[in-house]
Design a protein around this motif. Structure first.
Motif, PDB file in Angstrom:
ATOM      1  N   LYS A  44      30.002  45.112  32.770  1.00 15.21           N
ATOM      2  CA  LYS A  44      30.750  44.616  33.932  1.00 15.21           C
ATOM      3  C   LYS A  44      32.121  45.280  33.893  1.00 15.21           C
ATOM      4  O   LYS A  44      32.903  45.034  32.974  1.00 15.21           O
ATOM      5  CB  LYS A  44      30.874  43.092  33.900  1.00 15.21           C
ATOM      6  CG  LYS A  44      31.441  42.510  35.182  1.00 15.21           C
ATOM      7  CD  LYS A  44      31.385  40.997  35.151  1.00 15.21           C
ATOM      8  CE  LYS A  44      31.970  40.370  36.416  1.00 15.21           C
ATOM      9  NZ  LYS A  44      31.247  40.744  37.640  1.00 15.21           N
ATOM     10  N   ARG A  45      32.387  46.142  34.855  1.00 17.00           N
ATOM     11  CA  ARG A  45      33.568  47.008  34.801  1.00 17.00           C
ATOM     12  C   ARG A  45      34.808  46.259  35.300  1.00 17.00           C
ATOM     13  O   ARG A  45      35.329  46.490  36.389  1.00 17.00           O
ATOM     14  CB  ARG A  45      33.322  48.281  35.611  1.00 17.00           C
ATOM     15  CG  ARG A  45      34.326  49.405  35.316  1.00 17.00           C
ATOM     16  CD  ARG A  45      33.743  50.743  35.618  1.00 17.00           C
ATOM     17  NE  ARG A  45      32.667  51.048  34.693  1.00 17.00           N
ATOM     18  CZ  ARG A  45      32.843  51.518  33.462  1.00 17.00           C
ATOM     19  NH1 ARG A  45      34.066  51.761  33.015  1.00 17.00           N
ATOM     20  NH2 ARG A  45      31.827  51.741  32.672  1.00 17.00           N
ATOM     21  N   THR A  46      35.274  45.347  34.474  1.00 17.08           N
ATOM     22  CA  THR A  46      36.504  44.615  34.770  1.00 17.08           C
ATOM     23  C   THR A  46      37.711  45.431  34.326  1.00 17.08           C
ATOM     24  O   THR A  46      37.590  46.451  33.645  1.00 17.08           O
ATOM     25  CB  THR A  46      36.508  43.275  34.025  1.00 17.08           C
ATOM     26  OG1 THR A  46      36.480  43.541  32.607  1.00 17.08           O
ATOM     27  CG2 THR A  46      35.292  42.430  34.405  1.00 17.08           C
ATOM     28  N   THR A 181      45.353  48.358  42.873  1.00 19.03           N
ATOM     29  CA  THR A 181      44.896  47.078  43.398  1.00 19.03           C
ATOM     30  C   THR A 181      46.049  46.207  43.891  1.00 19.03           C
ATOM     31  O   THR A 181      45.816  45.162  44.492  1.00 19.03           O
ATOM     32  CB  THR A 181      44.103  46.297  42.334  1.00 19.03           C
ATOM     33  OG1 THR A 181      44.977  45.907  41.269  1.00 19.03           O
ATOM     34  CG2 THR A 181      42.960  47.140  41.779  1.00 19.03           C
ATOM     35  N   PRO A 206      35.138  48.689  40.815  1.00 24.00           N
ATOM     36  CA  PRO A 206      34.091  48.350  41.788  1.00 24.00           C
ATOM     37  C   PRO A 206      34.327  47.061  42.550  1.00 24.00           C
ATOM     38  O   PRO A 206      33.785  46.885  43.648  1.00 24.00           O
ATOM     39  CB  PRO A 206      32.834  48.250  40.921  1.00 24.00           C
ATOM     40  CG  PRO A 206      33.331  47.930  39.550  1.00 24.00           C
ATOM     41  CD  PRO A 206      34.625  48.671  39.427  1.00 24.00           C
ATOM     42  N   TYR A 207      35.139  46.146  42.004  1.00 26.95           N
ATOM     43  CA  TYR A 207      35.325  44.855  42.649  1.00 26.95           C
ATOM     44  C   TYR A 207      36.555  44.813  43.546  1.00 26.95           C
ATOM     45  O   TYR A 207      36.851  43.777  44.147  1.00 26.95           O
ATOM     46  CB  TYR A 207      35.395  43.755  41.582  1.00 26.95           C
ATOM     47  CG  TYR A 207      34.199  43.800  40.670  1.00 26.95           C
ATOM     48  CD1 TYR A 207      32.936  43.486  41.146  1.00 26.95           C
ATOM     49  CD2 TYR A 207      34.311  44.228  39.352  1.00 26.95           C
ATOM     50  CE1 TYR A 207      31.814  43.571  40.331  1.00 26.95           C
ATOM     51  CE2 TYR A 207      33.200  44.316  38.534  1.00 26.95           C
ATOM     52  CZ  TYR A 207      31.951  43.987  39.030  1.00 26.95           C
ATOM     53  OH  TYR A 207      30.841  44.084  38.229  1.00 26.95           O
ATOM     54  N   ASP A 208      37.264  45.932  43.644  1.00 26.72           N
ATOM     55  CA  ASP A 208      38.485  45.969  44.451  1.00 26.72           C
ATOM     56  C   ASP A 208      38.500  47.146  45.417  1.00 26.72           C
ATOM     57  O   ASP A 208      39.562  47.549  45.883  1.00 26.72           O
ATOM     58  CB  ASP A 208      39.717  46.064  43.527  1.00 26.72           C
ATOM     59  CG  ASP A 208      39.942  44.804  42.719  1.00 26.72           C
ATOM     60  OD1 ASP A 208      40.082  43.734  43.339  1.00 26.72           O
ATOM     61  OD2 ASP A 208      39.963  44.881  41.485  1.00 26.72           O
ATOM     62  N   ASP A 252      28.075  50.088  35.958  1.00 32.00           N
ATOM     63  CA  ASP A 252      28.788  49.248  36.922  1.00 32.00           C
ATOM     64  C   ASP A 252      29.889  50.008  37.666  1.00 32.00           C
ATOM     65  O   ASP A 252      30.988  49.494  37.853  1.00 32.00           O
ATOM     66  CB  ASP A 252      29.383  48.019  36.220  1.00 32.00           C
ATOM     67  CG  ASP A 252      29.750  46.917  37.221  1.00 32.00           C
ATOM     68  OD1 ASP A 252      29.115  46.849  38.279  1.00 32.00           O
ATOM     69  OD2 ASP A 252      30.681  46.144  36.928  1.00 32.00           O
ATOM     70  N   GLN A 254      31.485  51.810  41.159  1.00 35.07           N
ATOM     71  CA  GLN A 254      31.571  51.332  42.533  1.00 35.07           C
ATOM     72  C   GLN A 254      30.383  51.807  43.366  1.00 35.07           C
ATOM     73  O   GLN A 254      29.832  52.879  43.129  1.00 35.07           O
ATOM     74  CB  GLN A 254      32.890  51.783  43.166  1.00 35.07           C
ATOM     75  CG  GLN A 254      32.974  53.234  43.566  1.00 35.07           C
ATOM     76  CD  GLN A 254      32.348  53.532  44.920  1.00 35.07           C
ATOM     77  OE1 GLN A 254      32.259  52.664  45.788  1.00 35.07           O
ATOM     78  NE2 GLN A 254      31.919  54.778  45.100  1.00 35.07           N
ATOM     79  N   GLN A 256      30.510  50.981  47.089  1.00 35.34           N
ATOM     80  CA  GLN A 256      30.802  50.596  48.471  1.00 35.34           C
ATOM     81  C   GLN A 256      31.925  51.379  49.125  1.00 35.34           C
ATOM     82  O   GLN A 256      32.279  51.108  50.279  1.00 35.34           O
ATOM     83  CB  GLN A 256      31.129  49.106  48.538  1.00 35.34           C
ATOM     84  CG  GLN A 256      32.289  48.690  47.634  1.00 35.34           C
ATOM     85  CD  GLN A 256      32.596  47.204  47.732  1.00 35.34           C
ATOM     86  OE1 GLN A 256      32.959  46.715  48.800  1.00 35.34           O
ATOM     87  NE2 GLN A 256      32.439  46.495  46.627  1.00 35.34           N
TER      88      GLN A 256
END
Length: 296
Positions: A44-46, A181, A206-208, A252, A254, A256
């Protein structure tokens, strides 16, 4: 969507395409490794994972080893002697190429590629520059360009500044910190009206992704060139793209960025000038796509 391959005929290589059996065996092994990662420990690429992998490991090692002080030239630093061969993408062909040969080729290819999209700009900014290897490569091909890099990793920035100083390039190449971010980061002001590029940077957040694109648009650059891997644009009739899909999902990265940019073009927020698939990559599982766009 029509993704076209970039023409790189101006960068002759002479590398021979790999054999079908070589590709098949390498694809199978690479896919097995990715499936193993997915089965055993899904990454999980935090932010903590990225900091650990890069700032506290890769860039810390780069800073402490100071290999540039043992390199006779910039070319020797960015393409150190390494005869280990692997399958790599060169001029849109999969070839078995030694690492040092590939990275010498890559320095030329990257310079020629970006020059096609920067227009007449001579002030170029890289977001996610690490220790500035891309900036050094660009300087070799475009010594008239003034290059500035931003990164979140303190060790990468420190190494990059030492490297630029060692080669007498502190007046041509500079590095500073940014948190992509954080839309209030003061370094965003530096990209206003500039040509900006990312190279395998947004893959790490990936989550931002949408937040980062929003922040970049708000900073009003003249033009943005994103070079990033993704699963969005892969062709699943291609064995190599299946290998890429498995790898990207297993680490993990990105998935999108480009669909976000397409969505924003439909909304009238950006104008996409080019959609290309990268003609070169250091591995078979992680080549990138290029979108060139401007805020409207």
């Amino acid at each position: 969507m029509n993704i076209r391959a970039t023409d790189t005929k101006a960068v002759p290589t002479g590398f021979a395409p790999a054999s079908l059996s070589d590709k098949a065996a390498t694809y199978a092994l690479d896919a097995a490794k990715s499936i193993g990662r997915l089965a055993m420990r899904r990454v999980k690429r935090t932010a903590d994972v990225v900091d650990s992998e890069y700032n506290l490991l890769h860039w810390q090692r780069t800073l402490s080893e100071k290999s540039w002080t043992r390199s006779a030239s910039i070319v020797d630093f960015i393409a150190p002697r390494n005869s280990a061969s692997d399958l790599r993408k060169v001029d849109n062909q999969i070839c078995r190429v030694a690492a040092d040969d590939y990275y010498r080729y890559r320095a030329r290819a990257l310079g020629e590629l970006l020059a096609r999209y920067t227009g007449d700009a001579t002030d170029i900014i890289e977001l996610g520059a690490g220790c500035g290897v891309n900036l050094l490569s660009l300087h070799l091909n475009h010594p008239d360009w003034r290059l500035r890099g931003f990164d979140i990793a303190p060790n990468g920035i420190a190494a990059g500044r030492e490297i630029a100083a060692y080669y007498g390039l502190s007046d041509r190449i500079s590095l500073d910190r940014i948190d992509l971010t954080d839309g209030t980061d003061p370094s965003y002001s530096a990209i206003r009206d500039k040509v900006v590029f990312t190279y395998f940077c947004i893959e790490q957040i990936p989550y931002d992704v949408r937040k980062v694109v929003d922040n970049i648009i708000a900073a009003r650059p003249k033009r943005v060139i994103n070079i990033e891997p993704t699963t969005e644009l892969l062709n699943f009739t291609s064995p190599r793209d299946i290998v890429s899909f498995l790898y990207i999902r297993s680490v993990d990265y990105q998935t999108q960025l480009f669909s976000t940019l397409d969505d924003y073009e439909r909304q009238g927020r950006v104008r996409i000038l080019a959609r290309d698939r990268m003609p070169f990559a250091p591995t078979i599982h992680n080549d990138g796509f290029l979108y060139c766009w401007e805020p409207t």
